[in-house]
Design a protein around this motif. Structure first.
Motif, PDB file in Angstrom:
ATOM      1  N   GLU A 179     -11.344  66.021  51.017  1.00  0.00           N
ATOM      2  CA  GLU A 179     -10.127  66.351  50.319  1.00  0.00           C
ATOM      3  C   GLU A 179      -8.952  65.221  50.617  1.00  0.00           C
ATOM      4  O   GLU A 179      -8.126  64.889  49.855  1.00  0.00           O
ATOM      5  N   LEU A 180      -9.045  64.654  51.515  1.00  0.00           N
ATOM      6  CA  LEU A 180      -8.104  63.539  51.887  1.00  0.00           C
ATOM      7  C   LEU A 180      -8.413  62.171  51.653  1.00  0.00           C
ATOM      8  O   LEU A 180      -7.582  61.169  52.178  1.00  0.00           O
ATOM      9  N   ASP A 181      -9.756  62.087  51.261  1.00  0.00           N
ATOM     10  CA  ASP A 181     -10.217  60.514  50.939  1.00  0.00           C
ATOM     11  C   ASP A 181      -9.501  59.698  49.783  1.00  0.00           C
ATOM     12  O   ASP A 181      -9.392  58.602  50.141  1.00  0.00           O
ATOM     13  N   GLY A 182      -8.785  60.314  48.985  1.00  0.00           N
ATOM     14  CA  GLY A 182      -8.026  59.654  47.928  1.00  0.00           C
ATOM     15  C   GLY A 182      -6.870  58.975  48.533  1.00  0.00           C
ATOM     16  O   GLY A 182      -6.282  58.220  48.207  1.00  0.00           O
ATOM     17  N   VAL A 183      -6.107  59.729  49.682  1.00  0.00           N
ATOM     18  CA  VAL A 183      -5.176  59.375  50.266  1.00  0.00           C
ATOM     19  C   VAL A 183      -5.484  57.932  51.052  1.00  0.00           C
ATOM     20  O   VAL A 183      -4.895  57.031  51.250  1.00  0.00           O
ATOM     21  N   GLU A 184      -6.503  58.150  51.766  1.00  0.00           N
ATOM     22  CA  GLU A 184      -7.149  57.253  52.584  1.00  0.00           C
ATOM     23  C   GLU A 184      -7.204  55.797  51.805  1.00  0.00           C
ATOM     24  O   GLU A 184      -6.996  54.907  52.258  1.00  0.00           O
ATOM     25  N   LEU A 222       1.049  62.496  62.244  1.00  0.00           N
ATOM     26  CA  LEU A 222       2.452  63.163  61.755  1.00  0.00           C
ATOM     27  C   LEU A 222       2.202  63.406  60.027  1.00  0.00           C
ATOM     28  O   LEU A 222       2.919  64.408  59.807  1.00  0.00           O
ATOM     29  N   LEU A 223       1.445  62.587  59.530  1.00  0.00           N
ATOM     30  CA  LEU A 223       1.380  63.127  58.067  1.00  0.00           C
ATOM     31  C   LEU A 223       0.681  64.326  57.945  1.00  0.00           C
ATOM     32  O   LEU A 223       0.948  65.248  57.092  1.00  0.00           O
ATOM     33  N   LEU A 224      -0.425  64.454  58.591  1.00  0.00           N
ATOM     34  CA  LEU A 224      -0.964  65.835  58.542  1.00  0.00           C
ATOM     35  C   LEU A 224      -0.258  67.012  59.054  1.00  0.00           C
ATOM     36  O   LEU A 224      -0.348  68.182  58.418  1.00  0.00           O
ATOM     37  N   GLN A 225       0.432  66.878  60.041  1.00  0.00           N
ATOM     38  CA  GLN A 225       1.600  67.708  60.651  1.00  0.00           C
ATOM     39  C   GLN A 225       2.500  68.129  59.431  1.00  0.00           C
ATOM     40  O   GLN A 225       2.881  69.220  59.348  1.00  0.00           O
ATOM     41  N   THR A 226       2.855  67.052  58.687  1.00  0.00           N
ATOM     42  CA  THR A 226       3.872  67.352  57.597  1.00  0.00           C
ATOM     43  C   THR A 226       3.127  68.003  56.272  1.00  0.00           C
ATOM     44  O   THR A 226       3.867  69.094  55.768  1.00  0.00           O
ATOM     45  N   TRP A 227       2.121  67.655  55.897  1.00  0.00           N
ATOM     46  CA  TRP A 227       1.320  68.299  54.920  1.00  0.00           C
ATOM     47  C   TRP A 227       1.060  69.707  54.993  1.00  0.00           C
ATOM     48  O   TRP A 227       1.096  70.528  54.180  1.00  0.00           O
ATOM     49  N   TYR A 228       0.543  70.050  56.309  1.00  0.00           N
ATOM     50  CA  TYR A 228       0.272  71.507  56.554  1.00  0.00           C
ATOM     51  C   TYR A 228       1.550  72.305  57.320  1.00  0.00           C
ATOM     52  O   TYR A 228       1.013  73.389  57.935  1.00  0.00           O
ATOM     53  N   ASN A 229       2.531  71.549  57.380  1.00  0.00           N
ATOM     54  CA  ASN A 229       3.661  72.235  58.155  1.00  0.00           C
ATOM     55  C   ASN A 229       3.173  73.033  59.275  1.00  0.00           C
ATOM     56  O   ASN A 229       3.526  74.183  59.574  1.00  0.00           O
ATOM     57  N   LEU A 244     -12.011  67.906  58.823  1.00  0.00           N
ATOM     58  CA  LEU A 244     -10.929  67.338  57.886  1.00  0.00           C
ATOM     59  C   LEU A 244      -9.963  66.454  58.499  1.00  0.00           C
ATOM     60  O   LEU A 244      -9.735  65.226  58.263  1.00  0.00           O
ATOM     61  N   PHE A 245      -9.311  66.782  59.646  1.00  0.00           N
ATOM     62  CA  PHE A 245      -8.274  66.271  60.398  1.00  0.00           C
ATOM     63  C   PHE A 245      -9.010  65.131  60.990  1.00  0.00           C
ATOM     64  O   PHE A 245      -8.254  64.045  61.009  1.00  0.00           O
ATOM     65  N   ARG A 246      -9.998  65.185  61.768  1.00  0.00           N
ATOM     66  CA  ARG A 246     -10.549  64.015  62.465  1.00  0.00           C
ATOM     67  C   ARG A 246     -11.152  63.165  61.498  1.00  0.00           C
ATOM     68  O   ARG A 246     -10.980  61.871  61.867  1.00  0.00           O
ATOM     69  N   ARG A 247     -11.450  63.409  60.329  1.00  0.00           N
ATOM     70  CA  ARG A 247     -12.022  62.464  59.381  1.00  0.00           C
ATOM     71  C   ARG A 247     -10.759  61.550  59.045  1.00  0.00           C
ATOM     72  O   ARG A 247     -10.909  60.278  58.818  1.00  0.00           O
ATOM     73  N   PHE A 248      -9.737  62.265  58.666  1.00  0.00           N
ATOM     74  CA  PHE A 248      -8.303  61.345  58.144  1.00  0.00           C
ATOM     75  C   PHE A 248      -7.993  60.542  59.102  1.00  0.00           C
ATOM     76  O   PHE A 248      -7.670  59.381  58.961  1.00  0.00           O
ATOM     77  N   VAL A 249      -7.882  60.684  60.373  1.00  0.00           N
ATOM     78  CA  VAL A 249      -7.418  59.979  61.351  1.00  0.00           C
ATOM     79  C   VAL A 249      -8.358  58.997  62.214  1.00  0.00           C
ATOM     80  O   VAL A 249      -8.267  58.392  62.993  1.00  0.00           O
ATOM     81  N   GLN A 250      -9.750  59.282  61.729  1.00  0.00           N
ATOM     82  CA  GLN A 250     -10.833  58.375  62.107  1.00  0.00           C
ATOM     83  C   GLN A 250     -11.161  58.651  63.687  1.00  0.00           C
ATOM     84  O   GLN A 250     -10.973  57.857  64.458  1.00  0.00           O
ATOM     85  N   LEU A 251     -11.022  59.848  64.144  1.00  0.00           N
ATOM     86  CA  LEU A 251     -11.225  60.417  65.378  1.00  0.00           C
ATOM     87  C   LEU A 251     -12.761  60.780  65.540  1.00  0.00           C
ATOM     88  O   LEU A 251     -13.106  61.932  64.703  1.00  0.00           O
ATOM     89  N   SER A 252     -13.515  60.375  66.214  1.00  0.00           N
ATOM     90  CA  SER A 252     -14.978  60.902  66.648  1.00  0.00           C
ATOM     91  C   SER A 252     -14.963  62.267  67.212  1.00  0.00           C
ATOM     92  O   SER A 252     -13.890  62.802  67.863  1.00  0.00           O
ATOM     93  N   LEU A 253     -16.117  63.077  66.944  1.00  0.00           N
ATOM     94  CA  LEU A 253     -16.276  64.267  67.658  1.00  0.00           C
ATOM     95  C   LEU A 253     -16.375  64.102  69.150  1.00  0.00           C
ATOM     96  O   LEU A 253     -15.956  65.073  69.890  1.00  0.00           O
ATOM     97  N   LEU A 280       2.795  60.326  48.681  1.00  0.00           N
ATOM     98  CA  LEU A 280       1.248  60.209  48.794  1.00  0.00           C
ATOM     99  C   LEU A 280       0.732  61.034  47.947  1.00  0.00           C
ATOM    100  O   LEU A 280       0.123  60.953  47.376  1.00  0.00           O
ATOM    101  N   LYS A 281       1.017  62.429  48.110  1.00  0.00           N
ATOM    102  CA  LYS A 281       0.358  63.622  47.533  1.00  0.00           C
ATOM    103  C   LYS A 281       0.883  63.710  45.947  1.00  0.00           C
ATOM    104  O   LYS A 281      -0.129  63.794  45.125  1.00  0.00           O
ATOM    105  N   ARG A 282       1.982  62.912  45.500  1.00  0.00           N
ATOM    106  CA  ARG A 282       2.416  62.889  44.438  1.00  0.00           C
ATOM    107  C   ARG A 282       1.470  61.828  43.693  1.00  0.00           C
ATOM    108  O   ARG A 282       1.233  62.037  42.385  1.00  0.00           O
ATOM    109  N   ALA A 283       1.402  60.856  44.211  1.00  0.00           N
ATOM    110  CA  ALA A 283       0.545  59.741  43.732  1.00  0.00           C
ATOM    111  C   ALA A 283      -0.766  60.116  43.767  1.00  0.00           C
ATOM    112  O   ALA A 283      -1.440  59.940  42.273  1.00  0.00           O
ATOM    113  N   ILE A 284      -1.298  60.895  44.513  1.00  0.00           N
ATOM    114  CA  ILE A 284      -2.717  61.340  44.052  1.00  0.00           C
ATOM    115  C   ILE A 284      -2.770  62.321  42.707  1.00  0.00           C
ATOM    116  O   ILE A 284      -3.556  62.214  42.090  1.00  0.00           O
ATOM    117  N   ASN A 285      -1.804  63.103  42.666  1.00  0.00           N
ATOM    118  CA  ASN A 285      -1.792  64.260  41.593  1.00  0.00           C
ATOM    119  C   ASN A 285      -1.442  63.344  40.274  1.00  0.00           C
ATOM    120  O   ASN A 285      -2.038  63.786  39.129  1.00  0.00           O
TER     121      ASN A 285
END
Length: 324
Positions: free
Chosen positions: A24-29, A63-70, A85-94, A315-320
């Motif tokens: 879902e966040l690949d577009g922003v990435e 911080l962006l994830l924190q903002t998008w999901y309040n 999803l959060f780990r994938r966006f910030v590129q954090l391994s399991l 960023l979300k507006r640009a994707i839309n």
């Protein structure tokens, strides 16, 4: 303190079953050159001495994830620990640990103290302009302000008898069309958006500050026309826009014993058809980004939060827009 090496994926990551929800966040990435953002934060935790810290780009994405999901800092920490999803966006391994809530807090404070949030905001907007998503030719500025209730807004007293209200907030008093007055103890968010709803500039003041005091600060200097409500109408602003050769579409206001002419009423109707865009933007920020009430105490912390909201919103507006 150097940065942790988080570039390698583990066997556990390879075993994750693919699912569209994880993309879902690949577009922003893919939208942003994140290395340009990282270059602005190179001096954060770059001391080779001490325990290794999380890379600043990873922390900025958190911080962006924190903002998008309040999310609050503790809630964001929990979500990072359990959300793929959060780990994938910030590129954090399991197999990697996640930053705790105090680390998230300190990093946001560091960006605020080093005045990096405005630089990151402008860098991302510049990239969106380069891609043609934010218009450069015939630029339109639509300016408005919205009241934000303070986190501690009631005049309660603690065990020591001290007032617990946020001392950096103040009362905003509004008179409704029916003549009744309402007051809100808090702050004011001021933004300048274009006709597509992208936020170009922002400012943050105490609640008692009049909207017009930030008018010139919000101008980009490259706009061709300005829209704003009647609170911004003044001879000084009319003169300023005339000097800068900017078309003046600020709403006219009536004065005692001086009603609006039919021409002024027609001007206001036409201008309001464009000005609603900034009100729609505030609506999104309040409903989905938690802007209606301040999350922190103090002017600067909440100002930093507003800038993060503006970055996340754009960023979300640009994707839309890309998907439309």
């Amino acid at each position: 303190m150097a940065w942790k090496n988080l570039s390698q994926t583990s066997l556990a990551d390879a075993l994750i079953c693919p699912h569209p929800a994880l993309n879902e966040l690949d577009g922003v990435e893919e939208l942003i050159d994140w290395s340009a953002c990282e270059a602005l934060m190179l001096n954060i935790h770059n001391n080779p001495m001490g325990e290794r810290a999380f890379p600043p780009l990873l922390m900025f994405k958190i911080l962006l994830l924190q903002t998008w999901y309040n999310l609050s800092d503790p809630a964001c920490e929990k979500q990072l620990a359990r959300d793929l999803l959060f780990r994938r966006f910030v590129q954090l391994s399991l197999t990697d640990s996640v930053p705790d809530h105090s680390t998230i807090w300190r990093f946001r404070q560091r960006l605020q103290q080093d005045n990096l949030l405005d630089a990151l905001f402008e860098n991302i907007n510049h990239q969106l302009r380069q891609q043609g998503l934010i218009m450069k030719a015939g630029e339109v500025s639509i300016i408005d302000a919205s009241v934000i209730q303070a986190k501690n807004n009631r005049p309660n007293k603690n065990a020591k008898g001290e007032n617990t209200q946020d001392t950096q907030a103040s009362y905003n008093v509004k008179t409704a069309s029916n003549g009744k007055k309402t007051s809100t103890y808090g702050f004011k968010a001021h933004i300048n958006v274009d006709e597509d709803g992208f936020i170009k500039t922002n400012d943050f003041t105490t609640g008692s500050s009049h909207d017009s005091q930030t008018f010139e600060t919000l101008l980009t200097g490259s706009e061709k026309v300005v829209y704003a409500d009647s609170a911004y109408k003044s001879q000084a602003h009319d003169k300023l826009l005339k000097t800068k050769r900017i078309k003046n579409n600020i709403l006219h206001r009536a004065y005692r014993n001086t009603a609006l002419t039919e021409q002024q009423k027609q001007h206001n109707r036409l201008a309001s058809e464009v000005r609603y865009i900034v009100e729609r933007t505030f609506g999104v920020l309040k409903q989905h980004y938690g802007m209606a009430q301040a999350r922190y105490n103090g002017l600067k912390r909440n100002a930093a939060k507003l800038t993060l909201m503006c970055i996340g919103y754009n960023l979300k507006r640009a994707i839309n827009i890309q998907l439309s």
